[in-house]
Design an enzyme around this catalytic site. Structure first.
Site, PDB file in Angstrom:
ATOM      1  N   ASP A 247       0.852  -1.200   0.000  1.00 44.99           N
ATOM      2  CA  ASP A 247       0.000   0.000   0.000  1.00 44.99           C
ATOM      3  C   ASP A 247       0.885   1.245   0.000  1.00 44.99           C
ATOM      4  O   ASP A 247       1.733   1.405   0.868  1.00 44.99           O
ATOM      5  CB  ASP A 247      -0.880  -0.039   1.254  1.00 44.99           C
ATOM      6  CG  ASP A 247      -1.868   1.121   1.335  1.00 44.99           C
ATOM      7  OD1 ASP A 247      -2.898   0.962   2.004  1.00 44.99           O
ATOM      8  OD2 ASP A 247      -1.611   2.186   0.752  1.00 44.99           O
TER       9      ASP A 247
ATOM     10  N   ASP B  71      -3.810   2.287  -5.280  1.00 43.44           N
ATOM     11  CA  ASP B  71      -2.493   2.248  -4.641  1.00 43.44           C
ATOM     12  C   ASP B  71      -2.235   1.020  -3.784  1.00 43.44           C
ATOM     13  O   ASP B  71      -1.264   0.982  -3.054  1.00 43.44           O
ATOM     14  CB  ASP B  71      -2.260   3.526  -3.834  1.00 43.44           C
ATOM     15  CG  ASP B  71      -2.860   3.448  -2.444  1.00 43.44           C
ATOM     16  OD1 ASP B  71      -3.949   2.868  -2.298  1.00 43.44           O
ATOM     17  OD2 ASP B  71      -2.224   3.954  -1.503  1.00 43.44           O
ATOM     18  N   GLU B  72      -3.098   0.028  -3.837  1.00 43.96           N
ATOM     19  CA  GLU B  72      -2.812  -1.144  -3.009  1.00 43.96           C
ATOM     20  C   GLU B  72      -3.192  -2.449  -3.687  1.00 43.96           C
ATOM     21  O   GLU B  72      -4.095  -2.494  -4.521  1.00 43.96           O
ATOM     22  CB  GLU B  72      -3.488  -1.040  -1.636  1.00 43.96           C
ATOM     23  CG  GLU B  72      -4.979  -0.999  -1.683  1.00 43.96           C
ATOM     24  CD  GLU B  72      -5.603  -0.858  -0.293  1.00 43.96           C
ATOM     25  OE1 GLU B  72      -5.384  -1.730   0.564  1.00 43.96           O
ATOM     26  OE2 GLU B  72      -6.328   0.118  -0.103  1.00 43.96           O
TER      27      GLU B  72
HETATM   28  N1  DCP Z   1      -8.567   8.560  -1.171  1.00 47.23           N
HETATM   29  C1  DCP Z   1      -9.656   9.404  -1.396  1.00 47.23           C
HETATM   30  N2  DCP Z   1     -10.631   9.536  -0.429  1.00 47.23           N
HETATM   31  C2  DCP Z   1     -10.539   8.852   0.743  1.00 47.23           C
HETATM   32  C3  DCP Z   1      -9.451   7.987   0.970  1.00 47.23           C
HETATM   33  C4  DCP Z   1      -8.467   7.873  -0.012  1.00 47.23           C
HETATM   34  O1  DCP Z   1      -9.759  10.016  -2.445  1.00 47.23           O
HETATM   35  N3  DCP Z   1     -11.496   8.992   1.665  1.00 47.23           N
HETATM   36  C5  DCP Z   1      -7.523   8.449  -2.228  1.00 47.23           C
HETATM   37  C6  DCP Z   1      -6.344   9.329  -1.900  1.00 47.23           C
HETATM   38  C7  DCP Z   1      -5.295   8.381  -1.430  1.00 47.23           C
HETATM   39  C8  DCP Z   1      -5.612   7.101  -2.167  1.00 47.23           C
HETATM   40  O2  DCP Z   1      -7.023   7.113  -2.336  1.00 47.23           O
HETATM   41  O3  DCP Z   1      -3.989   8.874  -1.720  1.00 47.23           O
HETATM   42  C9  DCP Z   1      -5.176   5.857  -1.430  1.00 47.23           C
HETATM   43  O4  DCP Z   1      -5.896   5.706  -0.214  1.00 47.23           O
HETATM   44  P1  DCP Z   1      -5.248   5.181   1.108  1.00 47.23           P
HETATM   45  O5  DCP Z   1      -6.348   4.887   2.041  1.00 47.23           O
HETATM   46  O6  DCP Z   1      -4.246   4.106   0.840  1.00 47.23           O
HETATM   47  O7  DCP Z   1      -4.504   6.467   1.715  1.00 47.23           O
HETATM   48  P2  DCP Z   1      -3.090   7.060   1.374  1.00 47.23           P
HETATM   49  O8  DCP Z   1      -2.319   6.214   0.430  1.00 47.23           O
HETATM   50  O9  DCP Z   1      -3.264   8.472   0.943  1.00 47.23           O
HETATM   51  O10 DCP Z   1      -2.388   7.116   2.790  1.00 47.23           O
HETATM   52  P3  DCP Z   1      -1.752   5.895   3.628  1.00 47.23           P
HETATM   53  O11 DCP Z   1      -0.296   6.242   3.715  1.00 47.23           O
HETATM   54  O12 DCP Z   1      -2.420   5.944   4.941  1.00 47.23           O
HETATM   55  O13 DCP Z   1      -2.005   4.644   2.860  1.00 47.23           O
HETATM   56 MG    MG Z   2      -2.174   4.133   0.685  1.00 47.06          MG
END
Ligand code: DCP
Ligand code: MG
Length: 354
Positions: free
Chosen positions: A8, A103-104
């Site tokens: 992720d 992203d995962e």
């Molecule tokens: N995303 C979004 N709205 C949300 C959650 C996430 O648009 N409520 C988008 C933005 C993130 C991407 O999806 O960059 C991936 O979600 P993740 O939950 O994996 O969050 P991140 O990668 O941003 O942070 P982390 O480091 O906690 O994985």
């Molecule tokens: Mg993420």
């Protein structure tokens, strides 16, 4: 014994923005809608998280917590491109890749001979290659099944990884809060709390019969998961058939109008979720779910003639609400897909808006 890696990316959209403009690296940044248009934060970097900013928070609120927050608009094309590069890196190591969102992904590396079969070393290698070739960092969880691997990938974020070896599972799971189990939301959490259950260890004390009685078919899944058991395969061909967001309200919505007022926020959430899955999904239907205060629920769906829209959800809601015509405790908004690769040339199919 299987070996599963859950990979992720860290603050994915924000990471891509920092990659493309290194002057942002030391600043608190968020990606999302702007305050003036009552937007929400899609994600933010770890610097911004120190101020309490997080995903799905209204941008206005985020700016109150962190007045110096730099808010950038989303550039989905860029994130999608980075995501596809990352995905192709996964496929260098195994064909058994199951993407969960941009992203995962889960990787089943049980059969890999690289690094003498060490999934831990393999995970570091994959993360190293992603950083070198894509310019963003990823975290990984390594375990014997999907459930544990997914939990593990969160534990040493950002830019870290965590292994839960088979002999550590029992000890690890005992203290794990039940809320870490996918599917345990507010309602289940409260129910479990009333039963005196807050951790997986405590959940292990509850019999299968009791769990089935309280939670139906989800009960047997809880019974297995709280023991760290999860037999689900990494399914490289799994295709989503639907996507939905739903919300249980702390106070029932008294009438149809009150329900309609909550639609826009749910639709924003749904659209954001839609953006995060692959672009080769075609939306074919809009779906609405209403659960009334007497716990009866109804769903209504309609073939889509053009893009998903607030007005057609309103119409659906109006009709669905009429079936019970009483206060509402939960509203759900969703879509059904047809897989692009299977799609016939149907006149009613449209790609959802980007
Ligand atoms: N995303 C979004 N709205 C949300 C959650 C996430 O648009 N409520 C988008 C933005 C993130 C991407 O999806 O960059 C991936 O979600 P993740 O939950 O994996 O969050 P991140 O990668 O941003 O942070 P982390 O480091 O906690 O994985
Ligand atoms: Mg993420």
């Amino acid at each position: 014994m299987r070996k599963i890696i859950h990979c992720d990316c860290d603050c994915f959209y924000a990471a891509v923005e920092m990659r493309d403009d290194p002057s942002l690296v030391d600043l608190p940044i968020a990606v999302g809608g702007n305050r003036e248009r009552r937007g929400v934060v899609a994600t933010c970097n770890y610097r911004a998280r120190e101020f309490g900013v997080k995903s799905a928070m209204p941008t206005g609120q985020a700016l109150k917590l962190c007045p110096d927050l730099v808010v950038l608009p989303t550039s989905m094309a860029k994130y999608r491109e980075a995501a596809m590069m990352i995905r192709s890196i996964f496929f260098r190591y195994t064909e058994r890749v199951e993407p969960l969102s941009l992203d995962e992904a889960f990787l089943d590396v049980s059969d890999s001979r690289l690094y003498r079969g060490s999934a831990t070393l393999l995970a570091s290698e994959i993360r190293r290659v992603i950083a070198a070739e894509v310019g963003v960092t990823a975290s990984a969880g390594i375990a014997q099944n999907k459930f544990l691997a997914k939990i593990a990938s969160d534990l040493n974020k950002p830019d870290g990884q965590c292994v839960i070896t088979p002999e550590k599972v029992d000890e690890f799971i005992k203290s794990l809060p039940v809320t870490r189990i996918f599917g345990v939301g507010e309602v289940t959490r409260k129910k479990l709390k009333r039963m005196g259950v807050g951790t997986c260890g405590e959940l292990q004390e509850v019999s299968l019969t009791q769990l089935a009685k309280f939670f139906g078919s989800f009960g047997s899944r809880l019974h297995a998961l709280c023991r760290g058991i999860d037999e689900r395969e990494v399914n490289a061909n799994s295709r989503r058939k639907s996507l939905s967001v739903e919300r249980t309200f702390s106070n029932d919505l008294v009438d149809c109008e009150a329900c309609i007022r909550r639609l826009p926020e749910l639709l924003i959430e749904l659209r954001a979720r839609l953006e995060r899955i692959d672009s080769d999904y075609w939306v074919t239907k809009q779906v609405i779910k209403v659960k009334f205060d007497n716990f009866t629920s109804t769903t209504l769906e309609r073939q889509l003639n053009c893009e998903i829209s607030l007005s057609s959800y309103q119409e659906l809601l109006f009709e669905a609400w009429g079936r019970g015509a009483r206060p509402v405790r939960l509203l759900g908004l969703g879509v059904r897909f047809i897989d692009h690769s299977e799609a016939q040339t149907g006149s009613q199919l449209r790609l959802f808006p980007r």
